[in-house]
Design a protein around this motif. Structure first.
Motif, PDB file in Angstrom:
ATOM      1  N   HIS A 198       0.873  -1.180   0.000  1.00 48.07           N
ATOM      2  CA  HIS A 198       0.000   0.000   0.000  1.00 48.07           C
ATOM      3  C   HIS A 198       0.902   1.220   0.000  1.00 48.07           C
ATOM      4  CE1 HIS A 198      -3.588  -2.415   0.617  1.00 48.07           C
ATOM      5  NE2 HIS A 198      -2.968  -3.049   1.599  1.00 48.07           N
ATOM      6  N   SER A 199       1.288   1.629  -1.173  1.00 50.48           N
ATOM      7  CA  SER A 199       2.232   2.730  -1.318  1.00 50.48           C
ATOM      8  C   SER A 199       1.726   3.671  -2.400  1.00 50.48           C
ATOM      9  CB  SER A 199       3.611   2.154  -1.663  1.00 50.48           C
ATOM     10  OG  SER A 199       4.558   3.172  -1.817  1.00 50.48           O
ATOM     11  N   CYS A 200       2.612   4.062  -3.288  1.00 47.49           N
ATOM     12  CA  CYS A 200       2.173   4.887  -4.412  1.00 47.49           C
ATOM     13  C   CYS A 200       1.314   4.054  -5.356  1.00 47.49           C
ATOM     14  CB  CYS A 200       3.395   5.456  -5.149  1.00 47.49           C
ATOM     15  SG  CYS A 200       4.504   4.210  -5.823  1.00 47.49           S
ATOM     16  N   ARG A 201       0.629   4.722  -6.223  1.00 47.57           N
ATOM     17  CA  ARG A 201      -0.327   4.047  -7.096  1.00 47.57           C
ATOM     18  C   ARG A 201       0.354   3.003  -7.974  1.00 47.57           C
ATOM     19  NH1 ARG A 201      -3.588   7.932 -10.975  1.00 47.57           N
ATOM     20  NH2 ARG A 201      -1.460   8.224 -11.752  1.00 47.57           N
ATOM     21  N   GLU A 202       1.554   3.320  -8.467  1.00 49.90           N
ATOM     22  CA  GLU A 202       2.239   2.395  -9.362  1.00 49.90           C
ATOM     23  C   GLU A 202       2.634   1.109  -8.637  1.00 49.90           C
ATOM     24  OE1 GLU A 202       2.933   5.516  -8.969  1.00 49.90           O
ATOM     25  OE2 GLU A 202       2.479   6.471 -10.908  1.00 49.90           O
TER      26      GLU A 202
END
Length: 473
Positions: A198-202
């Motif tokens: 669960h981090s940046c969208r990529e």
């Protein structure tokens, strides 16, 4: 990234230092020219007295500048046809004046001393005033500014790098490490591994795609395992039955390296009361080799209905095998017909490991005839040989998975260990010898995984008294 930023900042500081030095030199030249103009006006004001007054003025100004603000400061004048220089610091000389003139007019190549100074000049009707400053003083000021700037940039950069790395570690580094760990786990065969990103969208999208891929691989592997279990059961079901053959004890060891193997063995009762023993090894292992081995079983069974001679059977099998099996899946095979009535072995060999035979308590020997392997040439004609036997004879057929078994030191089990194992089993039944071989191979491998199928068939010709007792029972 930190290295890239360090290179960029270093390049910026170098360029900025050069521009700063150039700027300081230019500003110093302008300031010295203003000082020269002021000195010119002062000299004009005191000139009415005498030249000594002008000299005194020059010495006073230069001494004050050297002692307070500008070490290396020097003043020179062309005044009333005379050459005047400040004498308070002991640098006055014709060479010094020539160097100042060269620097003032940009002719630094003509005077080596001119490169070491910055000169400001003013010329009027009464004469010319030259004021110089040592370039090293300007460079020292620039270096001090550079050091202060480097310290400030280092502190600011360290703080920025710490904050950026902290953010990147949380947003990028840790999720990527979790993803790499999961990839390694899947590569090691754990298809149930999943990653929680669960981090940046990529990276979140990449984690979702990885989990989807792992789920599909897991489902495919489960389906493959189901099919391979069925294939293994089918191959085990193709093994010959364990029904007792009068006068002959038979036992076998069959351990595929994969779920299914490329080794094949068979025991066929012929209608002349003799028994045909067969063992074969298809190149490689796994599903393709297992399919080729299944074809061999069918070919041998069909050929044995048409002839009882191992050489003729092997010739027919080779013709069919060459026709139906793709190039490259060569196979070895040995056929031995045990003729108990005539007390002899009739055998033919297509490049397989030579069988071992021991008559009662005699030394172990080999059936040492062999021809071309199966699948190379369709028109190969095989030959057969005969060997007399006695009651109590043991016949041992092995695949190269036995003789070429490796221990952790990369040493092969070899044919001598096979012979020694048979020799130590004098008086034991065929099933006992198979158990002895299984234990010997496991102990020899010492935990090392078998890389090839392991197949072994033992046939023991029962002694006459044993057969009589069995018949009476």
């Amino acid at each position: 990234m930190n290295s890239f930023l360090l290179i960029m900042v270093s390049g910026f500081l170098v360029v900025d230092h050069r521009l700063r030095v150039r700027r300081e030199v230019g500003q110093t030249r302008i300031a010295l020219a203003e000082e020269a103009k002021t000195l010119y006006e002062s000299a004009v004001a005191v000139e009415g007295e005498n030249t000594d007054a002008v000299q005194k003025l020059v010495d006073s100004v230069c001494a004050r500048m050297n002692s307070d603000e500008s070490p290396g400061h020097h003043i020179a004048l062309q005044w009333g046809g005379e050459l005047l220089q400040a004498k308070s610091h002991g640098r006055s000389s014709p060479e010094m004046f020539d160097a100042m003139m060269a620097a003032a007019h940009g002719h630094v190549d003509a005077e080596p001393m001119a490169e070491a100074m910055v000169v400001g000049a003013f010329q009027g009707p009464a004469g010319q005033v030259l004021v110089s400053e040592q370039r090293s003083n300007i460079l020292a000021v620039a270096r001090e500014a550079l050091i202060r700037q480097m310290i400030a940039v280092f502190l600011a950069g360290s703080l920025a790098a710490f904050l950026v790395n902290l953010v990147l570690r949380k947003i990028v580094t840790k999720p990527i490490r979790r993803l790499v760990t999961s990839l390694q786990s899947v590569g090691d065969g754990n298809l149930e591994s999943r990653v929680d990103v669960h981090s940046c969208r990529e990276l979140t999208y990449l984690g979702e795609q990885f989990n989807d891929m792992a789920s599909k691989l897991d489902a495919a592997e489960r389906d493959r395992r189901v099919h391979m279990t069925k294939a293994r059961a089918i191959q085990q079901n193709l093994r010959p039955s364990s029904d007792a053959i009068p006068g002959l004890n038979i036992a076998a060891l069959f351990k595929p390296a994969d779920d299914v193997g490329g080794d094949y063995y068979d025991v066929i009762r012929l209608n002349d009361d003799s028994t045909l023993l067969c063992i074969a090894d298809v190149c490689g292992h796994g599903v393709p080799a297992a399919m080729a081995a299944t074809l061999l079983k069918a070919f041998v069974a069909e050929a044995a209905k048409q002839s009882h001679h191992p050489a003729e059977i092997l010739t027919r099998v080779n013709q069919q095998y060459y026709e139906y099996v793709i190039l490259g899946y060569f196979a070895t095979m040995v056929l031995v017909r045990v003729d108990m009535a005539e007390k002899q072995l009739v055998y033919a060999n297509a490049g397989h490991e030579l069988p071992f035979v021991q008559c009662d308590q005699e030394p172990v020997q080999r059936l040492d005839h062999s021809d071309l392997i199966l699948g190379v040439e369709a028109d190969t004609t095989y030959e057969e040989c005969c060997r007399p036997i006695c009651s109590g004879t043991k016949l041992v057929l092995v695949s190269d998975g036995v003789t070429e078994a490796f221990n952790p030191d990369d040493e092969q089990f070899g044919t001598e260990r096979v012979s020694d194992t048979i020799a130590r089993a004098i008086g034991e039944h065929a099933s006992d010898l198979v158990v002895r071989f299984d234990s010997a191979l496991e102990a020899f491998r010492d935990g090392r995984q078998a890389f090839d199928d392991t197949t072994l068939v033992v046939a023991e010709l029962m002694k006459e008294e044993g057969r009589s007792s069995e018949a009476a029972g």
